[in-house]
Design an enzyme around this catalytic site. Structure first.
Site, mmCIF file in Angstrom:
data_model
loop_
_atom_site.group_PDB
_atom_site.id
_atom_site.type_symbol
_atom_site.label_atom_id
_atom_site.label_comp_id
_atom_site.label_asym_id
_atom_site.label_seq_id
_atom_site.Cartn_x
_atom_site.Cartn_y
_atom_site.Cartn_z
ATOM 1 N N ASP A 47 -72.493 70.441 53.567
ATOM 2 C CA ASP A 47 -72.459 69.268 54.551
ATOM 3 C C ASP A 47 -73.555 68.425 54.025
ATOM 4 O OD1 ASP A 47 -71.730 67.727 56.994
ATOM 5 O OD2 ASP A 47 -72.737 69.362 58.220
ATOM 6 N N SER A 55 -68.288 78.890 56.244
ATOM 7 C CA SER A 55 -69.237 79.788 57.127
ATOM 8 C C SER A 55 -69.790 80.881 56.076
ATOM 9 C CB SER A 55 -68.360 80.585 58.111
ATOM 10 O OG SER A 55 -67.990 79.656 59.197
HETATM 11 N N1 AR6 Z 1 -70.139 72.412 46.653
HETATM 12 C C1 AR6 Z 1 -69.661 73.278 46.938
HETATM 13 N N2 AR6 Z 1 -70.092 74.500 47.777
HETATM 14 C C2 AR6 Z 1 -71.233 74.264 48.177
HETATM 15 C C3 AR6 Z 1 -72.118 73.052 47.902
HETATM 16 C C4 AR6 Z 1 -71.381 72.217 47.088
HETATM 17 N N3 AR6 Z 1 -72.270 71.129 46.673
HETATM 18 N N4 AR6 Z 1 -73.337 73.506 48.710
HETATM 19 C C5 AR6 Z 1 -73.222 74.670 49.248
HETATM 20 N N5 AR6 Z 1 -72.052 75.188 48.941
HETATM 21 P P1 AR6 Z 1 -72.968 76.049 54.156
HETATM 22 P P2 AR6 Z 1 -71.864 76.951 56.644
HETATM 23 C C6 AR6 Z 1 -71.238 76.574 49.557
HETATM 24 O O1 AR6 Z 1 -74.280 76.862 54.412
HETATM 25 O O2 AR6 Z 1 -72.237 78.642 56.204
HETATM 26 C C7 AR6 Z 1 -74.765 73.059 57.566
HETATM 27 O O3 AR6 Z 1 -76.038 72.726 57.932
HETATM 28 C C8 AR6 Z 1 -72.379 77.516 49.964
HETATM 29 O O4 AR6 Z 1 -72.913 78.306 48.772
HETATM 30 O O5 AR6 Z 1 -72.798 74.949 53.481
HETATM 31 O O6 AR6 Z 1 -70.406 76.845 57.076
HETATM 32 C C9 AR6 Z 1 -73.969 72.388 58.503
HETATM 33 O O7 AR6 Z 1 -74.324 71.405 58.966
HETATM 34 C C10 AR6 Z 1 -71.578 78.409 50.700
HETATM 35 O O8 AR6 Z 1 -70.772 79.364 49.900
HETATM 36 O O9 AR6 Z 1 -71.875 76.134 55.541
HETATM 37 C C11 AR6 Z 1 -73.842 73.503 59.770
HETATM 38 O O10 AR6 Z 1 -74.873 73.448 60.467
HETATM 39 C C12 AR6 Z 1 -70.788 77.568 51.442
HETATM 40 O O11 AR6 Z 1 -70.856 76.171 50.836
HETATM 41 C C13 AR6 Z 1 -73.881 74.911 58.659
HETATM 42 O O12 AR6 Z 1 -74.523 74.357 57.524
HETATM 43 C C14 AR6 Z 1 -70.816 77.202 52.753
HETATM 44 O O13 AR6 Z 1 -72.102 77.207 53.030
HETATM 45 C C15 AR6 Z 1 -72.373 75.483 58.251
HETATM 46 O O14 AR6 Z 1 -72.725 76.859 57.653
#
Ligand code: AR6
Length: 173
Positions: A34, A117
């Protein structure tokens, strides 16, 4: 038939019609993917997100892509993992399915998903991938020619390896 593609890397670089954001219910940005999407898209994204008045867990809303190579961003709110007793699986399934329905509604042919997630929200990675692929598979069966390509963009080896194994067993790849 819809092509399913596995990618290792940063989703903000994807040149698809839409990328999916793993947001929170405020839709006002956060950490993880995000944060990366908001940084890459620029400040105008936050302005449009404010007008959306949030999003419920398991639902999805669309914005423009602004400075991203992707034309649109579909913001979805995955469930926080709570041990599995709070409908986490159907809610995650709904995230993927509703994003794909939004693609059809907006006539988008290509979309890239992150592993919703599985970061800050701690959903177990294997179960998350199985749930994601089950939603995508069900969608593709119901809408065989709606999209040209669905990409899964992994940011860590563990998710990549899980998707590689699961996709190898699927009819669409
Ligand atoms: N490109 C692709 N995947 C990514 C990237 C990127 N640039 N950066 C991280 N990931 P998360 P959630 C992956 O934590 O668990 C936020 O604060 C990461 O490695 O981003 O759904 C939101 O505002 C993981 O596999 O999202 C919410 O509050 C995946 O993206 C909360 O985090 C999801 O990790 C959502 O948590």
């Amino acid at each position: 038939m819809t092509q399913l593609t596995l990618v290792m890397g940063d989703i903000t670089k994807m040149q698809t019609d839409a990328i999916v954001n793993a947001a929170n219910s405020s839709l006002l940005g956060g950490g993880g993917v995000d944060g990366a999407i908001h940084r890459a898209a620029g400040g105008e994204l936050l302005h449009e997100c404010r007008l959306l008045a949030g999003c419920k867990t398991g639902e999805a809303k669309i914005t423009k892509g602004y400075n991203l190579p992707a034309k649109h961003i579909i913001h979805t709110v995955g469930p926080v993992w709570n041990g599995g007793s709070k409908k986490e699986e159907p809610l995650l399934y709904g995230c993927y399915y509703k994003c794909l329905e939004l693609c059809v509604k907006h006539k988008l042919a290509t979309v890239a998903f992150p592993n919703i997630s599985t970061g800050i929200y701690h959903f177990p990675k294997q179960l998350a991938a199985e749930t994601a692929l089950s939603a995508v598979n069900d969608f593709c069966e119901a809408h065989p020619d709606a999209l040209r390509e669905i990409s899964f963009v992994c940011f860590d080896d563990e998710n990549y390896n899980i998707y590689q194994s699961l996709l190898a067993e699927m009819p669409h790849t």
